[in-house]
Write a protein that holds these residues in place. Structure first.
Motif, short mmCIF file in Angstrom:
data_model
loop_
_atom_site.label_atom_id
_atom_site.label_comp_id
_atom_site.label_asym_id
_atom_site.label_seq_id
_atom_site.Cartn_x
_atom_site.Cartn_y
_atom_site.Cartn_z
N LYS A 22 0.83 -1.20 0.00
CA LYS A 22 0.00 0.00 0.00
C LYS A 22 0.87 1.26 0.00
O LYS A 22 0.49 2.29 -0.58
N ARG A 25 1.82 1.89 -3.59
CA ARG A 25 0.69 2.46 -4.33
C ARG A 25 0.47 3.92 -3.94
O ARG A 25 0.13 4.75 -4.79
N TYR A 69 -7.45 3.22 -5.99
CA TYR A 69 -6.12 2.73 -6.38
C TYR A 69 -5.29 2.35 -5.15
O TYR A 69 -4.66 1.29 -5.11
N ILE A 70 -5.32 3.20 -4.12
CA ILE A 70 -4.52 2.94 -2.92
C ILE A 70 -5.15 1.85 -2.06
O ILE A 70 -4.48 0.92 -1.62
N LYS A 72 -7.82 -0.09 -2.93
CA LYS A 72 -8.50 -1.09 -3.75
C LYS A 72 -10.02 -0.96 -3.65
O LYS A 72 -10.55 -0.21 -2.84
#
Length: 255
Positions: A22, A25, A69-70, A72
């Motif tokens: 994470k 990301r 994105y980070i 999910k």
């Protein structure tokens, strides 16, 4: 350039060690968000494009990066982005009224000397630019608060599945109150740190307190901070209620 690369490497290593996947990301999200903002600025510069519409689209893209994105695609991210959209709708109405009444668009008299050699006929409505600036400044604080509350409430509910929606909402509000204190202080110190030179300049110019408060440069930033703070406050009950209602309803449907 070497300093920037070195700092970027240090940031990446720290985010990788502490945040793991994470963290990586999150590091990549910084560049994605920078690209979105840069694209939005280029589109705003073209005459005929509505800066507010472009800003809202950019905010949705930034929210998608920060939440999906980070973190999910999961329950926490979904409730956080819905809460963000609802908060933005209320906040935009507030920002429209404030900018219209405060007249903070354009440049202050302190900036005229530096800009006198440039043409002011840029063909862009600076009222819309002022609104866009404030909206863009709020999106980070809003999404950060939304995912923090949603994530905390999910953890609380997983360990206490017998909680009803009222008790879960109350727990979310308690988490939000703790976040609120640090968020408002962060906004305040960000302003002081970013505009310390401006404040010193006001002192050198022997501005009175009334002149400082009524200065367009100063008031526009303070109004932006207040609007950001209002968004960070407003999203707390919205996220807490939506998360509590969704979690309990989802549990009942599974039964």
């Amino acid at each position: 350039m070497n300093v920037l690369v070195g700092l970027a490497i240090i940031l990446f290593v720290l985010m990788k060690v502490i945040g793991g996947e994470k963290g990586i990301r999150s590091f990549m999200a910084l560049f994605f968000n920078f690209g979105v903002i840069l694209l939005a600025i280029f589109l705003m510069a073209n005459q005929g494009n509505n800066p507010i519409v472009i800003t809202l689209l950019a905010c949705m893209a930034i929210s998608y990066v920060n939440l999906f994105y980070i973190n999910k695609f999961n329950f926490k991210s979904i409730t956080a982005i819905i809460s963000t959209i609802i908060t933005l709708v209320f906040l935009i109405l507030l920002i429209f009224v404030i900018v219209e009444r405060s007249k903070i668009q354009g440049f202050g008299i302190e900036e005229v000397e530096e800009l006198q050699f440039f043409s002011f006929n840029v063909g862009i409505d600076f009222s819309k630019i002022a609104i866009s600036t404030i909206i863009m400044g709020t999106i980070g604080a809003i999404t950060d608060t939304a995912i923090s509350i949603s994530s905390a409430m999910n953890e609380i509910y997983q360990h206490n599945p017998s909680l009803d929606s009222h008790k879960l909402f109350k727990s979310g509000m308690n988490v939000g109150k703790d976040i609120l204190g640090t968020t408002t202080n962060t906004l305040f110190f960000a302003f002081i740190g970013g505009y310390l030179a401006l404040i010193i300049w006001f002192k050198d110019l022997a501005y009175s307190f009334g002149e400082v408060v009524n200065s367009k440069v100063f008031s526009s930033e303070v109004i932006s901070i207040f609007c950001t703070g209002a968004g960070a406050i407003l999203i707390i009950p919205i996220t807490a209620w939506l998360t509590a209602y969704s979690l309990v309803t989802y549990k009942k449907q599974k039964k």
